[in-house]
Enzyme design. Structure first.
Site, PDB file in Angstrom:
ATOM      1  N   THR A 111       0.777  -1.135  -0.106  1.00 23.39           N
ATOM      2  CA  THR A 111       0.175  -0.054   0.033  1.00 23.39           C
ATOM      3  C   THR A 111       0.831   1.234  -0.078  1.00 23.39           C
ATOM      4  O   THR A 111       0.256   2.434  -0.060  1.00 23.39           O
ATOM      5  CB  THR A 111      -1.112   0.040   1.144  1.00 23.39           C
ATOM      6  OG1 THR A 111      -0.241   0.028   2.601  1.00 23.39           O
ATOM      7  CG2 THR A 111      -1.872  -1.068   1.110  1.00 23.39           C
ATOM      8  N   TYR A 155      16.219  -6.366  13.186  1.00 23.08           N
ATOM      9  CA  TYR A 155      15.994  -6.327  11.843  1.00 23.08           C
ATOM     10  C   TYR A 155      17.157  -6.829  11.096  1.00 23.08           C
ATOM     11  O   TYR A 155      16.863  -7.671  10.038  1.00 23.08           O
ATOM     12  CB  TYR A 155      15.971  -4.510  11.673  1.00 23.08           C
ATOM     13  CG  TYR A 155      15.506  -4.350  10.285  1.00 23.08           C
ATOM     14  CD1 TYR A 155      14.239  -4.165   9.624  1.00 23.08           C
ATOM     15  CD2 TYR A 155      16.737  -4.131   9.062  1.00 23.08           C
ATOM     16  CE1 TYR A 155      14.199  -4.156   8.485  1.00 23.08           C
ATOM     17  CE2 TYR A 155      16.186  -3.747   7.551  1.00 23.08           C
ATOM     18  CZ  TYR A 155      14.985  -3.704   7.427  1.00 23.08           C
ATOM     19  OH  TYR A 155      14.590  -3.328   5.985  1.00 23.08           O
ATOM     20  N   PRO A 172       9.200   8.827   3.561  1.00 29.79           N
ATOM     21  CA  PRO A 172       9.173   9.507   4.812  1.00 29.79           C
ATOM     22  C   PRO A 172      10.118   8.721   5.997  1.00 29.79           C
ATOM     23  O   PRO A 172      10.177   9.577   6.992  1.00 29.79           O
ATOM     24  CB  PRO A 172       8.024   9.470   5.068  1.00 29.79           C
ATOM     25  CG  PRO A 172       7.069   9.433   3.601  1.00 29.79           C
ATOM     26  CD  PRO A 172       7.862   8.610   2.835  1.00 29.79           C
TER      27      PRO A 172
END
Length: 249
Positions: free
Chosen positions: A15, A156, A192
């Site tokens: 998305t 991560y 962003p």
């Protein structure tokens, strides 16, 4: 060359950012695309935008860390478009904390979404593709952080390193079925999430300086790499670094 036209693709985390650009690139090649994400409002907005490229697009609300959700996603794609030929495991998240500061809850969240979610995606896509009997392509979004360490994102790094080796293992297991499994490994992408407003000017400039080409990637540059991995029928088990020279250092 694998002909994308008329094939059905799923893009998780589809998305926004890399996922949205990848969905758009696949649609432009003539694929039918299901975009998956956790937020239905963002999903509806993504479909509205992607429909400008092709009407053959749908949204399925999905939490990729939930096994049942992933099985449901694949069933949705098959019911909607008739098959599953391309699986892009792109959903991911991150949090910053050194290993001694990270909580067990934060660790599990990152591993569940970034690694276990990819396992579910590969597993259930492979089951469906084997049932269809004509192969397919699976591409997962890994990272430069699966090859190098970063003190602020241990979970991560661990997850993306796991994705790299899970991919190699899966590629070997599924090659006989004509199912190709690879990763795209981006450097930092201009979204962003890496803006100076969010992470601070000092951290932003530090990350920028780590890329010899002197800039972050554009989402569409990562999407282009995904399309290459899907189309090239002699590529499997590989890690394609699209990182502006980051890992060459």
């Amino acid at each position: 060359m694998f002909n994308i036209k008329g094939k059905t693709a799923i893009v998780t985390g589809g998305t926004s950012g890399i996922g949205l650009s990848t969905a758009q690139a696949l649609l432009a090649k003539g694929a039918k695309v299901v975009v998956a994400g956790r937020n239905s409002q963002r999903g509806e907005k993504a479909v509205e935008e992607l429909s400008k490229t092709s009407a053959e697009v749908a949204f399925c609300q999905t939490d990729t860390s939930d096994e049942g959700n992933v099985k449901g996603l694949i069933a949705f794609a098959v019911e909607r478009f008739g098959s599953l030929d391309i699986m892009v495991n792109n959903a991911g998240t991150g949090t910053m904390a050194t290993v001694d500061e990270m909580t067990g809850e934060d660790w599990r969240k990152i591993i569940d979404i970034n690694l276990t979610g990819v396992f579910y995606g590969i597993k259930y896509a492979a089951i469906q593709m084997k049932k269809q009997g004509h192969g397919g392509a699976i591409v997962s979004t890994s990272s430069i952080e699966g090859a190098v360490g970063d003190p602020l994102i241990p979970s991560y790094c661990a997850a993306k390193g796991g994705v790299n080796l899970l991919t190699k293992s899966s590629a070997l297991a599924l090659a006989k079925d004509g199912i190709r499994v690879s990763t795209v490994n981006p450097g930092y992408v201009d979204t962003p999430l890496v803006s100076a407003e969010l992470i601070g000017q000092e951290r932003h400039d530090e990350l920028l300086a780590m890329h010899p080409l002197g800039r972050f990637a554009k989402p569409e540059e990562i999407a282009h790499a995904v399309v290459f991995l899907v189309e090239n029928e002699f590529v499997t088990g590989t890690q394609l670094y699209v990182d502006g020279g980051y890992t060459a250092q």
